[in-house]
Design a protein around this motif. Structure first.
Motif, PDB file in Angstrom:
ATOM      1  N   ARG A 238      41.288  63.796  43.588  1.00 21.75           N
ATOM      2  CA  ARG A 238      40.190  64.718  43.827  1.00 21.75           C
ATOM      3  C   ARG A 238      38.849  64.160  43.314  1.00 21.75           C
ATOM      4  N   SER A 239      38.912  63.352  42.259  1.00 22.24           N
ATOM      5  CA  SER A 239      37.693  62.774  41.664  1.00 22.24           C
ATOM      6  C   SER A 239      37.851  61.266  41.537  1.00 22.24           C
ATOM      7  N   PRO A 240      37.825  60.532  42.642  1.00 18.25           N
ATOM      8  CA  PRO A 240      38.067  59.092  42.594  1.00 18.25           C
ATOM      9  C   PRO A 240      37.056  58.347  41.726  1.00 18.25           C
ATOM     10  N   LEU A 241      37.534  57.309  41.066  1.00 18.64           N
ATOM     11  CA  LEU A 241      36.707  56.507  40.180  1.00 18.64           C
ATOM     12  C   LEU A 241      35.864  55.536  41.010  1.00 18.64           C
ATOM     13  N   ASN A 242      34.549  55.569  40.837  1.00 15.69           N
ATOM     14  CA  ASN A 242      33.648  54.714  41.625  1.00 15.69           C
ATOM     15  C   ASN A 242      33.037  53.639  40.728  1.00 15.69           C
ATOM     16  N   LEU A 243      33.775  52.582  40.489  1.00 15.63           N
ATOM     17  CA  LEU A 243      33.279  51.493  39.647  1.00 15.63           C
ATOM     18  C   LEU A 243      32.427  50.501  40.427  1.00 15.63           C
ATOM     19  N   ARG A 244      32.482  50.555  41.733  1.00 11.61           N
ATOM     20  CA  ARG A 244      31.612  49.691  42.528  1.00 11.61           C
ATOM     21  C   ARG A 244      30.151  50.064  42.302  1.00 11.61           C
ATOM     22  N   ALA A 245      29.884  51.361  42.168  1.00 15.19           N
ATOM     23  CA  ALA A 245      28.515  51.819  41.925  1.00 15.19           C
ATOM     24  C   ALA A 245      28.078  51.510  40.502  1.00 15.19           C
ATOM     25  N   ALA A 246      29.009  51.612  39.548  1.00 20.02           N
ATOM     26  CA  ALA A 246      28.669  51.383  38.145  1.00 20.02           C
ATOM     27  C   ALA A 246      28.449  49.908  37.834  1.00 20.02           C
ATOM     28  N   HIS A 247      29.216  49.029  38.486  1.00 17.12           N
ATOM     29  CA  HIS A 247      29.127  47.586  38.230  1.00 17.12           C
ATOM     30  C   HIS A 247      29.141  46.819  39.553  1.00 17.12           C
ATOM     31  N   PRO A 248      28.079  46.919  40.343  1.00 12.74           N
ATOM     32  CA  PRO A 248      28.087  46.285  41.667  1.00 12.74           C
ATOM     33  C   PRO A 248      28.272  44.773  41.637  1.00 12.74           C
ATOM     34  N   VAL A 249      27.644  44.087  40.698  1.00 11.97           N
ATOM     35  CA  VAL A 249      27.760  42.626  40.627  1.00 11.97           C
ATOM     36  C   VAL A 249      29.156  42.228  40.170  1.00 11.97           C
ATOM     37  N   ASN A 250      29.611  42.809  39.063  1.00 14.84           N
ATOM     38  CA  ASN A 250      30.930  42.471  38.534  1.00 14.84           C
ATOM     39  C   ASN A 250      32.045  42.860  39.504  1.00 14.84           C
ATOM     40  N   TYR A 251      31.874  43.979  40.203  1.00 15.58           N
ATOM     41  CA  TYR A 251      32.867  44.403  41.181  1.00 15.58           C
ATOM     42  C   TYR A 251      33.039  43.331  42.254  1.00 15.58           C
ATOM     43  N   GLY A 252      31.918  42.814  42.746  1.00 10.35           N
ATOM     44  CA  GLY A 252      31.976  41.766  43.756  1.00 10.35           C
ATOM     45  C   GLY A 252      32.599  40.484  43.229  1.00 10.35           C
ATOM     46  N   GLN A 253      32.346  40.165  41.949  1.00  6.69           N
ATOM     47  CA  GLN A 253      32.919  38.960  41.349  1.00  6.69           C
ATOM     48  C   GLN A 253      34.439  39.084  41.208  1.00  6.69           C
ATOM     49  N   VAL A 254      34.897  40.238  40.755  1.00  5.02           N
ATOM     50  CA  VAL A 254      36.334  40.460  40.614  1.00  5.02           C
ATOM     51  C   VAL A 254      37.009  40.439  41.986  1.00  5.02           C
ATOM     52  N   GLU A 255      36.332  41.033  42.953  1.00  5.10           N
ATOM     53  CA  GLU A 255      36.869  41.073  44.316  1.00  5.10           C
ATOM     54  C   GLU A 255      36.986  39.666  44.891  1.00  5.10           C
ATOM     55  N   ALA A 256      36.012  38.812  44.580  1.00  2.49           N
ATOM     56  CA  ALA A 256      36.035  37.431  45.080  1.00  2.49           C
ATOM     57  C   ALA A 256      37.205  36.646  44.492  1.00  2.49           C
ATOM     58  N   ASP A 257      37.682  37.071  43.323  1.00  2.00           N
ATOM     59  CA  ASP A 257      38.805  36.399  42.658  1.00  2.00           C
ATOM     60  C   ASP A 257      40.141  37.055  42.988  1.00  2.00           C
ATOM     61  N   PHE A 258      40.183  37.852  44.031  1.00  2.86           N
ATOM     62  CA  PHE A 258      41.373  38.649  44.338  1.00  2.86           C
ATOM     63  C   PHE A 258      42.652  37.812  44.379  1.00  2.86           C
ATOM     64  N   ASP A 259      42.603  36.660  45.001  1.00  2.26           N
ATOM     65  CA  ASP A 259      43.811  35.836  45.128  1.00  2.26           C
ATOM     66  C   ASP A 259      44.320  35.324  43.785  1.00  2.26           C
ATOM     67  N   LYS A 260      43.459  35.321  42.779  1.00  3.53           N
ATOM     68  CA  LYS A 260      43.859  34.819  41.460  1.00  3.53           C
ATOM     69  C   LYS A 260      44.649  35.855  40.656  1.00  3.53           C
ATOM     70  N   TRP A 261      44.394  37.144  40.903  1.00  2.00           N
ATOM     71  CA  TRP A 261      45.017  38.176  40.073  1.00  2.00           C
ATOM     72  C   TRP A 261      45.809  39.222  40.863  1.00  2.00           C
TER      73      TRP A 261
END
Length: 277
Positions: A238-261
């Motif tokens: 009902r209240s999804p966590l929106n960390l993309r808005a809170a950390h837009p740069v870091n979110y993209g960096q973690v996403e870019a490393d998806f295959d690593k983790w």
């Protein structure tokens, strides 16, 4: 010439000016390990814990000294090599600087661009120059400690911690010294990974939480997730966590490393079963 006191709008602006003036070879981790800024020297990992205030007072010295003598002789906790109090240029009294020295805390004074320009103008007028050149003094004093020499010992005290502070895998995309700062903690990086898996797959499983070593109970209690019809799967709540808005740069960096983790796909090893009655 008397000091021209620097004026900054707030502590965040003070920290931003300091970080912008850092020499090569240093990485600034904002709001990390309990400090406004944790500086890490790339050459050897040496750290400086920095606390910022608009004036040098007892509060900022206490913050900078936090944990400095705690636990000595009975298991020291992780800490930086050096400690610093960050203040505007001209905002440090002689007496408080002496106390800071006794505590092993270096007082770093940052000069604003406006005061640098005013200082250059004053010098030009004193020597009868028609034009004044840009002030090429360092943005802050004293200089940061350098590896391979001991000149820095005049200004810096090496506290020789048995263990240095843990730094996140990504440089936080947050403002240092801001009121009510957001921190890029180890938990938050793991939470970002859960959010990314949820976005890509549409659901997450207990196996994903186990793989990423993060507890799922909080996600259900906070209604960030909700049980799906298929047993062992969770979908946005009902209240999804929106960390993309809170950390837009870091979110993209973690996403870019998806295959690593990335966790393994559920597959047959975790075939969903019908919900129990």
């Amino acid at each position: 010439m008397a000091k021209i006191k620097s004026v900054f709008e707030n502590e965040a602006a003070l920290c931003a000016a300091f970080i912008a003036g850092l020499p090569d070879g240093w990485t600034a981790y904002a709001e990390t390990a309990g400090f406004d800024i944790l500086l890490v020297r790339q050459a050897d990992g040496a750290q400086i814990g920095v606390e910022a205030k608009m004036t040098l007072n007892a509060k900022v010295l206490l913050q900078a000294a936090e944990g400095l003598y705690a636990g000595r002789g009975n298991g020291e906790r992780a800490a930086p090599d050096f400690r610093a109090a960050l203040v505007p240029y001209g905002a440090a009294g002689v007496e408080m600087k002496a106390i800071a020295r006794y505590l092993g805390i270096t007082v770093v004074e940052v000069q604003s661009q406006a005061s640098r320009d005013e200082e250059a103008r004053t010098l030009a007028e004193r020597f009868g120059l028609n034009r004044w050149r840009e002030n090429d003094k360092p943005v802050f004093t004293p200089e940061l400690p350098k590896p391979g020499n001991f000149e820095w010992r005049e200004e810096w005290v090496d506290h020789c911690p048995t263990e240095r502070c843990k730094v996140p895998d990504y440089v936080p995309d947050v403002a240092a010294g801001a009121s009510g700062p957001s921190q890029l903690s180890e938990w938050k990086i793991k939470a970002i990974k859960i959010c990314i898996v949820l976005e890509r797959r549409g659901f997450v499983t207990p196996g994903d939480f186990k793989h990423l070593k993060i507890d799922r109970k909080r996600w259900l209690d906070m209604r960030w997730l909700a049980p799906a019809e298929e047993r062992g799967r969770y979908i946005p709540g009902r209240s999804p966590l929106n960390l993309r808005a809170a950390h837009p740069v870091n979110y993209g960096q973690v996403e870019a490393d998806f295959d690593k983790w990335k966790p393994a796909e559920p597959g047959e090893a975790f075939k969903p079963m019908a919900a129990l009655l």
